[in-house]
Design a protein around this motif. Sequence first.
Motif, PDB file in Angstrom:
ATOM      1  N   SER A 153      -9.145  -1.935  -9.822  1.00 21.25           N
ATOM      2  CA  SER A 153      -8.531  -2.746  -8.327  1.00 21.25           C
ATOM      3  C   SER A 153      -8.243  -1.999  -7.291  1.00 21.25           C
ATOM      4  CB  SER A 153      -7.977  -3.698  -8.688  1.00 21.25           C
ATOM      5  OG  SER A 153      -7.457  -4.577  -7.473  1.00 21.25           O
ATOM      6  N   ARG A 154      -8.442  -2.025  -6.531  1.00 20.54           N
ATOM      7  CA  ARG A 154      -7.820  -0.813  -4.856  1.00 20.54           C
ATOM      8  C   ARG A 154      -7.464  -2.120  -3.531  1.00 20.54           C
ATOM      9  NH1 ARG A 154      -8.891   4.502  -6.290  1.00 20.54           N
ATOM     10  NH2 ARG A 154      -9.726   5.303  -7.818  1.00 20.54           N
ATOM     11  N   CYS A 155      -7.212  -0.781  -3.285  1.00 17.36           N
ATOM     12  CA  CYS A 155      -6.959  -1.337  -1.567  1.00 17.36           C
ATOM     13  C   CYS A 155      -7.636  -1.158  -1.256  1.00 17.36           C
ATOM     14  CB  CYS A 155      -4.714  -1.082  -1.687  1.00 17.36           C
ATOM     15  SG  CYS A 155      -4.740  -0.768   0.386  1.00 17.36           S
ATOM     16  N   LEU A 203      -7.092   2.722  -0.103  1.00 18.37           N
ATOM     17  CA  LEU A 203      -7.893   3.193  -1.509  1.00 18.37           C
ATOM     18  C   LEU A 203      -7.601   3.552  -2.324  1.00 18.37           C
ATOM     19  CD1 LEU A 203     -10.679   4.843   0.154  1.00 18.37           C
ATOM     20  CD2 LEU A 203     -10.496   1.732  -0.752  1.00 18.37           C
ATOM     21  N   LEU A 204      -5.886   3.812  -2.916  1.00 21.21           N
ATOM     22  CA  LEU A 204      -5.512   3.702  -4.132  1.00 21.21           C
ATOM     23  C   LEU A 204      -5.140   2.187  -4.761  1.00 21.21           C
ATOM     24  CD1 LEU A 204      -1.977   6.074  -1.968  1.00 21.21           C
ATOM     25  CD2 LEU A 204      -4.674   6.499  -3.857  1.00 21.21           C
ATOM     26  N   ALA A 205      -4.935   2.482  -5.734  1.00 22.08           N
ATOM     27  CA  ALA A 205      -4.538   0.963  -6.854  1.00 22.08           C
ATOM     28  C   ALA A 205      -3.421   0.463  -5.867  1.00 22.08           C
ATOM     29  CB  ALA A 205      -4.011   1.719  -8.159  1.00 22.08           C
ATOM     30  N   GLN A 206      -3.623  -0.433  -6.319  1.00 22.05           N
ATOM     31  CA  GLN A 206      -2.971  -1.859  -5.471  1.00 22.05           C
ATOM     32  C   GLN A 206      -1.512  -1.889  -5.553  1.00 22.05           C
ATOM     33  OE1 GLN A 206      -3.172  -4.112  -3.888  1.00 22.05           O
ATOM     34  NE2 GLN A 206      -6.193  -4.530  -3.919  1.00 22.05           N
ATOM     35  N   CYS A 252      -0.228   1.255  -3.571  1.00 25.49           N
ATOM     36  CA  CYS A 252      -0.189   0.822  -1.815  1.00 25.49           C
ATOM     37  C   CYS A 252       0.653   1.679  -1.513  1.00 25.49           C
ATOM     38  CB  CYS A 252      -0.357  -0.488  -2.316  1.00 25.49           C
ATOM     39  SG  CYS A 252      -0.706  -0.786   0.523  1.00 25.49           S
ATOM     40  N   PRO A 274     -12.153   7.707  -3.180  1.00 21.47           N
ATOM     41  CA  PRO A 274     -10.506   7.859  -2.812  1.00 21.47           C
ATOM     42  C   PRO A 274      -9.632   8.579  -2.741  1.00 21.47           C
ATOM     43  CG  PRO A 274     -11.502   6.799  -5.172  1.00 21.47           C
ATOM     44  CD  PRO A 274     -12.644   7.717  -3.878  1.00 21.47           C
ATOM     45  N   TYR A 299      -1.581   9.167  -5.306  1.00 25.20           N
ATOM     46  CA  TYR A 299      -3.074   9.177  -5.756  1.00 25.20           C
ATOM     47  C   TYR A 299      -3.000   9.712  -7.533  1.00 25.20           C
ATOM     48  CZ  TYR A 299      -7.877  10.646  -6.471  1.00 25.20           C
ATOM     49  OH  TYR A 299      -9.395  10.909  -7.244  1.00 25.20           O
ATOM     50  N   GLY A 355      -1.485   7.949 -10.122  1.00 17.98           N
ATOM     51  CA  GLY A 355      -2.438   6.765 -11.140  1.00 17.98           C
ATOM     52  C   GLY A 355      -3.436   7.220 -11.459  1.00 17.98           C
TER      53      GLY A 355
END
Length: 221
Positions: free
Chosen positions: A28-30, A34-37, A40, A66, A213, A216
């Motif tokens: 699930s990304r912003c 485009l990072l993980a929520q 963000c 990403p 990044y 993550g």
Amino acid sequence: MTNSVLKLRAQQIADAKREYKARGSKLSRCEHCLLAQSLCICAGVETVPCDVAVCLLMYHNESFKPSNTGRLIADIVPQNFAFRWDRTDPDPALLALLEDSRYQPWVVFPEQGVEPQRVCTEVQPIEGKTPLFIFLDGTWREAKKMMRKSPYLDGFPVLSIAPEQVSDYRLRIAPHEHQLGTAEVAIMVLELAEQHQAATKLAEHFIDFRNAYLKGKRSKL
């Protein structure tokens, strides 16, 4: 202006006949960074007044990745443009931009293999024109292909960047340690163009993005 890379990405998604699945596509990304929520970095990011413009010529699916840092440039520089590269059918809007008398295009690319008379190492703006820096956004092999097979770029000077430090990108492994990510190159170009505030902001943005990044990626190990 909005972030032209994200606009291009949205258009490519709308036009796609099948879904493009980048590595980590189930995360699930912003929709912006485009990072993980949970990681963000969008809060507080804002454009910086600049006397230059940037154009990202992006190889095929580069805007989906990403790990792409081209969109970080578009977060900071207000006059930003992005186009999908096509060898035989370049976007008419790209060609119109290159012919726009308000801009002074420069292709940002290493001097190796480029005609010596085209190579520049300094930014010398023409009065009344806005420097337009064209970044060939893709892997090193893809960038070389775009340079060779884009005759509409042949008439423009080439701004050659000689990095003085090893890349700190680390998001994708380059074949040679001296090769830089697109945002890293843009930081150096902005400095050469005396856009120091924008260069500083982009450097900070790049570091935040890189660290989030990599965090993550580590969390998935």
